[in-house]
Design a protein around this motif. Structure first.
Motif, PDB file in Angstrom:
ATOM      1  N   VAL A 252       0.850  -1.183   0.000  1.00 43.57           N
ATOM      2  CA  VAL A 252       0.000   0.000   0.000  1.00 43.57           C
ATOM      3  C   VAL A 252       0.893   1.244   0.000  1.00 43.57           C
ATOM      4  O   VAL A 252       2.033   1.192   0.445  1.00 43.57           O
ATOM      5  CB  VAL A 252      -0.926   0.040   1.247  1.00 43.57           C
ATOM      6  N   ALA A 253       0.326   2.314  -0.531  1.00 42.42           N
ATOM      7  CA  ALA A 253       1.088   3.576  -0.553  1.00 42.42           C
ATOM      8  C   ALA A 253       0.624   4.443   0.609  1.00 42.42           C
ATOM      9  O   ALA A 253      -0.569   4.644   0.790  1.00 42.42           O
ATOM     10  CB  ALA A 253       0.865   4.302  -1.868  1.00 42.42           C
ATOM     11  N   VAL A 254       1.578   4.902   1.403  1.00 46.12           N
ATOM     12  CA  VAL A 254       1.234   5.753   2.532  1.00 46.12           C
ATOM     13  C   VAL A 254       1.780   7.146   2.243  1.00 46.12           C
ATOM     14  O   VAL A 254       2.940   7.292   1.851  1.00 46.12           O
ATOM     15  CB  VAL A 254       1.847   5.200   3.840  1.00 46.12           C
TER      16      VAL A 254
ATOM     17  N   LEU B 152       5.896   3.339  -0.261  1.00 41.42           N
ATOM     18  CA  LEU B 152       5.286   2.013  -0.307  1.00 41.42           C
ATOM     19  C   LEU B 152       5.614   1.260   0.979  1.00 41.42           C
ATOM     20  O   LEU B 152       6.749   1.273   1.440  1.00 41.42           O
ATOM     21  CB  LEU B 152       5.847   1.228  -1.492  1.00 41.42           C
ATOM     22  N   ILE B 153       4.595   0.608   1.517  1.00 36.47           N
ATOM     23  CA  ILE B 153       4.824  -0.238   2.683  1.00 36.47           C
ATOM     24  C   ILE B 153       4.109  -1.558   2.435  1.00 36.47           C
ATOM     25  O   ILE B 153       3.002  -1.582   1.874  1.00 36.47           O
ATOM     26  CB  ILE B 153       4.298   0.427   3.972  1.00 36.47           C
ATOM     27  N   GLY B 154       4.768  -2.642   2.794  1.00 39.58           N
ATOM     28  CA  GLY B 154       4.144  -3.944   2.620  1.00 39.58           C
ATOM     29  C   GLY B 154       3.488  -4.389   3.915  1.00 39.58           C
ATOM     30  O   GLY B 154       4.000  -4.137   4.996  1.00 39.58           O
TER      31      GLY B 154
ATOM     32  N   LEU C  64      -0.651   2.048   9.496  1.00 38.86           N
ATOM     33  CA  LEU C  64       0.708   2.194   8.971  1.00 38.86           C
ATOM     34  C   LEU C  64       1.196   3.629   9.148  1.00 38.86           C
ATOM     35  O   LEU C  64       1.895   4.153   8.296  1.00 38.86           O
ATOM     36  CB  LEU C  64       0.742   1.789   7.496  1.00 38.86           C
ATOM     37  N   SER C  65       0.804   4.264  10.219  1.00 46.76           N
ATOM     38  CA  SER C  65       1.259   5.629  10.465  1.00 46.76           C
ATOM     39  C   SER C  65       2.774   5.648  10.603  1.00 46.76           C
ATOM     40  O   SER C  65       3.338   5.023  11.505  1.00 46.76           O
ATOM     41  CB  SER C  65       0.606   6.154  11.739  1.00 46.76           C
ATOM     42  N   LEU C  66       3.421   6.367   9.684  1.00 48.82           N
ATOM     43  CA  LEU C  66       4.885   6.349   9.670  1.00 48.82           C
ATOM     44  C   LEU C  66       5.455   6.938  10.953  1.00 48.82           C
ATOM     45  O   LEU C  66       6.465   6.472  11.474  1.00 48.82           O
ATOM     46  CB  LEU C  66       5.403   7.124   8.463  1.00 48.82           C
ATOM     47  N   ASP C  67       4.788   7.967  11.436  1.00 50.78           N
ATOM     48  CA  ASP C  67       5.291   8.595  12.657  1.00 50.78           C
ATOM     49  C   ASP C  67       5.321   7.585  13.787  1.00 50.78           C
ATOM     50  O   ASP C  67       6.290   7.482  14.540  1.00 50.78           O
ATOM     51  CB  ASP C  67       4.389   9.764  13.057  1.00 50.78           C
TER      52      ASP C  67
ATOM     53  N   VAL D 279      10.305   4.870   7.970  1.00 52.64           N
ATOM     54  CA  VAL D 279      10.012   3.943   9.064  1.00 52.64           C
ATOM     55  C   VAL D 279      11.248   3.721   9.927  1.00 52.64           C
ATOM     56  O   VAL D 279      11.170   3.625  11.149  1.00 52.64           O
ATOM     57  CB  VAL D 279       9.508   2.602   8.498  1.00 52.64           C
ATOM     58  N   PHE D 280      12.408   3.650   9.257  1.00 57.95           N
ATOM     59  CA  PHE D 280      13.619   3.289  10.000  1.00 57.95           C
ATOM     60  C   PHE D 280      14.498   4.496  10.294  1.00 57.95           C
ATOM     61  O   PHE D 280      15.672   4.343  10.603  1.00 57.95           O
ATOM     62  CB  PHE D 280      14.421   2.258   9.210  1.00 57.95           C
TER      63      PHE D 280
END
Lengths: 181, 729
Positions: free
Chosen positions: A94-96, A104-106, A158-161, B685-686
């Motif tokens: 999915v694209a966040v 992109l995050i799986g 999938l909140s990146l923060d 993320v990292f």
């Protein structure tokens, strides 16, 4: 040209308003769904490189046509045990949206089921309590054949923060463990 | 419309470059006020901006730059001297021009804001107002020169040598008439008649001319005019006209002032300044040709040498002309060697090269796996090519850091004036190269550190004198390469860091607890913590305590590090260590269990076998004896995955890494060797992950992680020694 694009997106919005299409998948034995518009791609699980000093819900990183993409273990993210990788396991990409563009995050899921069309009438707001996952992860509940499926709020799950913050915490926890040894 | 926009972009770019050059030129004029080349470049900058602004109809810019240009033209022609005050005004004018350009670009049609217009008028007044007094001064100096030149000396005369041929009389020439005519142009100071070929007695033919004349002649006429006197005689007479020494200087100046848009021939250059006439050159060329014809093998003498031998021009002039010619050649060569390339295109190329590196690694793997010996050679040679393509592609983006450094001259100049301090900036290592993307990102942190040094570091002149230091403070900017990294140092000779003050503030802010026993280094590092400023009063320059943490964060985002070294009362040195490139590095691949990691090769010092007999393994203390030195080590597999140590260890190796002054060992299961590593970002993320800086794709399609050596060592140190108090609830 711009007219055309506008019409297309308008069309997509219209579809979403009338009958939304949702991808359903299994995490453990539970069914979840996300809007098909969020899903970029579904791939088989292949060589995942685990990343050290990260919490359980970070399954690792994969090589997606030359880019390095993080993979989240959805089961662990929803506060369940880590998922066992089987031959039915899939990665839903999915694209966040981030401040620097989309990433992109799986999501590692145990099985991808089907794409369902759910009319808005069958979608209900999330209950205040009664589910064992964080309420802010739930976008809505969808009734399909008299069974409720949780529609996940991707931007929250999938909140990146949050993901980057927690990986930090987990790291310090590991340090503590290493330290107390 | 879009074409116009594109043209405007070019204009903006060009103008920016010109203004930057102008600033550099102005600042260098402060030390070397007589450099005519620099003054020329100033003039050109203003002139070009005026011209291009005119094209776009930016009348405000044209109006202003025109004034500046005329002033610079006067300076260029020596009608006006250049002094600190004028330089100051010109610097302001440069800033004003930049503002005007920005205004014109952003709000094309709108009228100038009143403040901008007023600034412009004030600057024009300053530029032109001083002009009248300057003019008087320069008039004085001209008069002085004339008085000084009034003293007659032989050196100041033209030396004309006339060697009439024997047939001169027969051809109707009368040497005397030429000499008489010469009088109309000036004064003959001395005339010497020689007759070296006069035969004795009967052999003398009265109809032949045996006389040669050497004339010392004073005149303001140029060489061309003087030569024209003897125009008729040129067939029957060897004429040599040597300019007076006073003219020499003039010629030299003219030579210097010649525009260097194309390489000219030596003869043409000298003719153009008037030191030679076309006849002289033709004559010399003929004799050169004759020489070549006579001695087939030997190369002809250079024209300059012939000219000097024939006494038509002085040696210094030829030397100067040759030097100028060489300079022009070099300048043109360096100009011609640059191609302006869109940075995104270059970025795309480097990405492609990265993919190429990965594909070639994949191919090598297949060749190896299938044991194709004949394909192996091809693969090896392709591998070598790929790696040189990689290096060359990366070099394309390498720029010298000098340009970035010299921008700080202005910062130091302005800030020290504002603070009433006398501070000199010394720059060294400007030729050190690093990736353009890194340069762009280092600018802000550097500005911050320099401002800090100026504001906090260097004391006021009075304080400095009281402390027994020279009143003038110095800030040094230095850059050099060190094992795959660039080190940028900002050193000041100011007051240094006050450890007690830092400790007090840190205690007050709750950054540390009273029972902490911190080393000097650790105390200094506290200034990188957010919210800590030791300056009692915040100024508009610095002192708000935000910034140092941002500096550190920015530098760490570039996979770099900051070190601070300070002696109280003597000064502070801040060293920034950055990787040379953010794209592709040489890596060293190691494996622990199933995982593979890349260590930047530049940090790998050596690899040794982990052997209980050779090294004194201490399972509790985690250090080994490396040729008599204590080497702390980290078992990568255990550290990363927190496994319990396996009793039946396989043969392990220790990779000794070196970072700055620190050495440490990483214990791994396998050494895979060198690997061309294309750095792929790990993403948001990292971003807070310590110990891993990025990832790369291996030939088999798997992802390997790149270790952040310093991050690992730091977190190992903090978890071992400090017991990480911050994490305790």
């Amino acid at each position: 040209m711009s007219n055309l694009i506008r019409r297309e997106t308008g069309h997509a919005v219209a579809v979403q308003e009338q009958v939304g299409q949702y991808l359903t998948f299994l995490v453990g034995t539970e069914s979840f769904a996300v809007s098909i518009l969020d899903v970029k791609e579904i791939i088989e699980i292949a060589n995942v490189t685990r990343v050290p000093l990260t919490p359980d819900y970070i399954h690792g990183v994969i090589n997606l046509r030359g880019s390095v993409v993080p993979v989240i273990d959805l089961s662990a993210r929803l506060s369940r045990h880590c998922s066992e990788v089987s031959k039915r396991s899939c990665i839903v990409l999915v694209a966040v949206e981030t401040s620097e563009g989309s990433q992109l995050i799986g999501m590692l899921v145990d099985e991808v089921r089907e794409i369902l069309e759910i009319p808005p009438a069958n979608i209900q707001p999330a209950p205040d309590f009664g589910t064992d996952i964080r309420t802010d992860f739930i976008q809505a509940m969808a009734r399909v054949d008299d069974v409720f499926i949780i529609l996940l709020a991707i931007s929250r799950v999938l909140s990146l923060d949050e993901l980057s913050l927690l990986s930090d915490l987990a790291q310090s926890q590991e340090h503590l463990v290493a330290n107390s040894d | 419309m879009s074409e116009l926009d594109a043209a405007l972009t070019v204009f903006a770019q060009e103008a920016e470059e010109l203004l930057t050059d102008m600033e550099d030129a102005l600042l260098s004029l402060e030390t070397k006020p007589d450099d005519s080349e620099t003054i020329n470049s100033l003039f050109r900058a203003m002139h070009t901006i005026k011209g291009s602004s005119g094209l776009f109809g930016f009348n405000a810019i044209v109006g202003f730059t025109h004034e500046a240009e005329s002033v610079l033209d006067k300076v260029r022609n020596g009608e006006r001297g250049i002094d600190a005050e004028l330089i100051s005004v010109l610097l302001d004018s440069k800033d004003h021009t930049a503002k005007l350009i920005e205004h014109c670009l952003t709000q094309k049609e709108a009228a100038l804001p009143a403040s901008l217009a007023a600034d412009g008028e004030r600057l024009i007044r300053q530029l032109t107002g001083r002009q009248t007094t300057d003019m008087q001064q320069s008039d004085d100096s001209v008069q002085l020169e004339i008085e000084g030149g009034g003293e007659i000396s032989v050196d100041d005369n033209w030396l004309i040598s006339l060697e009439f041929q024997k047939d001169a009389f027969r051809n109707g020439m009368d040497p005397l008439s030429f000499i008489r005519y010469l009088r109309t142009l000036g004064e003959i100071k001395q005339i010497l008649t020689v007759a070296p070929e006069m035969p004795v007695g009967d052999d003398m033919d009265p109809e032949s001319c045996y006389l040669h004349f050497k004339i010392a002649f004073q005149s303001d006429a140029n060489k061309q005019t003087i030569e024209a006197v003897f125009d008729f005689a040129s067939d029957d007479c060897d004429i040599k006209i040597l300019p007076p020494n006073s003219k020499l200087e003039e010629y030299l100046n003219l030579l210097n002032a010649q525009d260097d848009n194309h390489v000219k021939r030596l003869g043409d250059m000298l003719v153009q300044v008037g030191a030679l006439t076309q006849n002289d050159v033709n004559h010399a060329l003929q004799s050169q040709q004759a020489n070549v014809d006579a001695e087939q093998e030997a190369p002809g003498k250079p024209l300059g040498e012939i000219l000097v031998e024939q006494h038509v021009v002085q040696q210094p002039l030829v030397d100067q002309a040759l030097k100028k010619q060489e300079q022009t050649k070099q300048k043109l060569a360096s100009e011609a060697n640059y191609i302006r390339v869109d940075a995104t295109k270059l970025g795309h190329l480097i990405n492609l090269v990265g993919e190429l590196v990965i594909s070639s690694a994949a191919m090598n793997l297949i060749v190896e796996r299938h044991g194709l010996s004949d394909a192996g050679d091809v693969a090896a040679s392709m591998n070598a090519l790929v790696s040189s393509i990689r290096d060359t592609a990366l070099e394309l983006r390498m720029v010298q850091i000098g340009e970035t450094f010299s921008r700080f001259k202005r910062v130091v100049r302005d800030v020290s004036k504002e603070l009433n301090k006398d501070i000199e900036l010394y720059i060294s290592g400007g030729e050190t190269e690093l990736d353009k993307t890194v340069v762009e990102k280092i600018n802000d942190p550097l500005t911050h550190l320099i401002r800090n040094a100026l504001d906090h570091g260097i004391e006021s002149p009075a304080q400095r004198v009281a402390a027994g230091k020279p009143a003038q403070g110095t800030v040094q900017l230095n850059a050099y390469h060190e094992s795959g990294h660039i080190v940028i140092q900002i050193a000041d000779d100011g007051s240094g860091l006050n450890s007690e003050k830092i400790l007090d503030k840190a205690l007050a802010n709750g950054l540390i607890k009273p029972d902490h026993d911190l080393s000097q280094q650790e105390i200094h590092n506290l200034i990188f913590a957010a919210g800590l400023s030791t300056k009692d009063k915040a100024t508009n320059l610095s002192g708000r305590g935000v910034g140092m943490d941002v500096v550190k964060k920015n530098i760490e985002a570039l996979r770099g590090s900051v070190e601070i070294d300070s002696i109280e009362g003597e000064g502070t040195t801040i060293s920034i260590r950055l990787p040379l490139t953010l794209a592709i590095i040489d890596g060293f691949m190691v494996g622990t269990g199933q995982d593979r990691y890349i260590i930047p090769l530049s940090m790998v010092d050596e690899c040794i076998e982990m052997n209980a007999n050779e090294c004194e393994i201490d399972e509790i203390q985690h250090y080994i004896n490396l040729r008599g030195q204590v080497l702390p080590y980290l078992r990568l597999g255990d550290y990363f995955h927190n496994q319990i140590a396996d009793i039946n260890r396989k043969r392990e190796s220790v990779v000794v890494v070196k970072f700055g002054q620190t050495k440490a060992g990483f214990v791994v299961d396998e050494l895979h060797g060198e690997h061309q590593t294309v750095i792929k970002p790990l993403g948001k993320v990292f971003e807070r992950l310590n110990g891993i800086t990025g990832a790369t794709v291996l030939g088999d399609g798997n992802v390997a992680l790149i270790l952040d050596v310093q991050g690992l060592i730091d977190s190992a140190i903090s978890s071992k020694h400090r017991k990480i108090p911050a994490y305790k609830p």
